[in-house]
Design a protein around this motif. Structure first.
Motif, PDB file in Angstrom:
ATOM      1  N   SER A   1       0.864  -1.179   0.000  1.00  0.00           N
ATOM      2  CA  SER A   1       0.000   0.000   0.000  1.00  0.00           C
ATOM      3  C   SER A   1       0.899   1.226   0.000  1.00  0.00           C
ATOM      4  N   TRP A   2       0.276   2.420   0.102  1.00  0.00           N
ATOM      5  CA  TRP A   2       1.111   3.617   0.093  1.00  0.00           C
ATOM      6  C   TRP A   2       2.077   3.664   1.276  1.00  0.00           C
TER       7      TRP A   2
ATOM      8  N   HIS B   1      -5.795  -2.612  -3.297  1.00  0.00           N
ATOM      9  CA  HIS B   1      -4.713  -2.566  -2.324  1.00  0.00           C
ATOM     10  C   HIS B   1      -5.016  -1.502  -1.277  1.00  0.00           C
ATOM     11  N   GLY B   2      -4.495  -1.690  -0.070  1.00  0.00           N
ATOM     12  CA  GLY B   2      -4.686  -0.702   0.978  1.00  0.00           C
ATOM     13  C   GLY B   2      -6.158  -0.398   1.187  1.00  0.00           C
TER      14      GLY B   2
ATOM     15  N   ASP C   1      -3.185   4.161  -3.163  1.00  0.00           N
ATOM     16  CA  ASP C   1      -3.263   2.706  -3.135  1.00  0.00           C
ATOM     17  C   ASP C   1      -3.834   2.217  -4.464  1.00  0.00           C
TER      18      ASP C   1
END
Length: 268
Positions: free
Chosen positions: A41-42, A66-67, A62
């Protein structure tokens, strides 16, 4: 985690699909857009943001699935991932930026450089390659996560992402990355595996007109420096730096990675 001083927003990129975006830094600063690897993720960019945020406006998001971003309702393409970046920039009224992506994020950057060069002053393509054969590897991995979930992938992935030395000396950070991986949406991970199975930018690299810096990890088993050299040889004026790290070099060689990005941005 969210860096202090960041603004977190949701950006709609398709009907029913919104991506989570964090923005740090003043609008008048040069803008850097960060794109994460498959399964991250970020938060994988925390080290870079901490080192660049006083002087750079940083946008990290993201990837779909994701995230905190929404998972895709169906199959994904590299073009779709690239257009997500353009939608984020349009939403934030960012006309031009430098793009930095790692692994899958780097592949996204190649698509952007070939198909939307007017939006980018430069690309940093980290721990990545123009294609990721064989396709059956990614299709098999997608099938595996659909059948058994993300947990069985965590340890073998961390072994590829970090050297044994880093895993021993930075267990807390490695554990954070492992939790990030395990929490990734099964559908999101599998859909992005599909992108890696099908995408091939090798024939389009010569079309990229903007400045390019490739960052490779000396100990990266997934995208070794030889794969980075292939990118450099295909893009006029591109250069490469190699760091003492495995695949997630932005985390393992954080100081050197940040210096490489800062130096690149200063040159353009």
């Amino acid at each position: 985690m969210t860096t202090p001083g960041s603004c977190v927003v949701r950006v709609a990129v398709d009907p029913g699909v919104a991506l989570s975006v964090a923005v740090t830094g003043a609008k008048e600063n040069a803008c850097l857009v960060l794109s994460n690897s498959l399964g991250a993720s970020w938060g994988m960019w925390d080290e870079l943001v901490q080192r660049l945020r006083p002087s750079v406006r940083i946008v990290r998001y993201d990837t779909r699935g994701h995230g905190c971003s929404d998972a895709p309702p169906g199959p994904l393409t590299l073009e779709k991932l690239g257009r997500d970046v353009l939608a984020i920039m349009d939403n934030l009224q960012i006309e031009r930026a430098v793009f930095c992506g790692l692994s899958l994020g780097g592949l996204t950057g190649m698509w952007l450089g070939a198909n939307a060069p007017a939006r980018f002053d430069g690309l940093v393509l980290a721990n990545t390659a123009a294609n990721f054969p064989p396709p059956d590897l990614w299709k098999g991995r997608a099938d595996a996560v659909r059948a058994s979930g993300m947990a069985p992938l965590v340890e073998p992935t961390l072994d590829r992402w970090f050297t044994e030395t880093f895993r021993k000396t930075s267990p807390k950070r490695v554990d954070e990355i492992g939790q990030m991986l395990q929490s990734t949406s099964i559908n999101g991970y599998a859909a992005c595996c599909g992108v890696l199975a099908e995408a091939d930018m090798s024939s389009q690299l010569a079309r990229i007109p903007c400045r390019v810096r490739v960052i490779a990890g000396e100990h990266d088993p997934s995208t070794p420096p030889s794969r980075g050299a292939e990118i450099v040889s295909a893009i006029a004026g591109a250069d490469m730096i190699t760091l003492d790290a495995a695949h997630l070099s932005s985390v393992e060689a954080a100081e050197e990675f940040a210096l490489g990005v800062r130096d690149f941005m200063e040159k353009i």
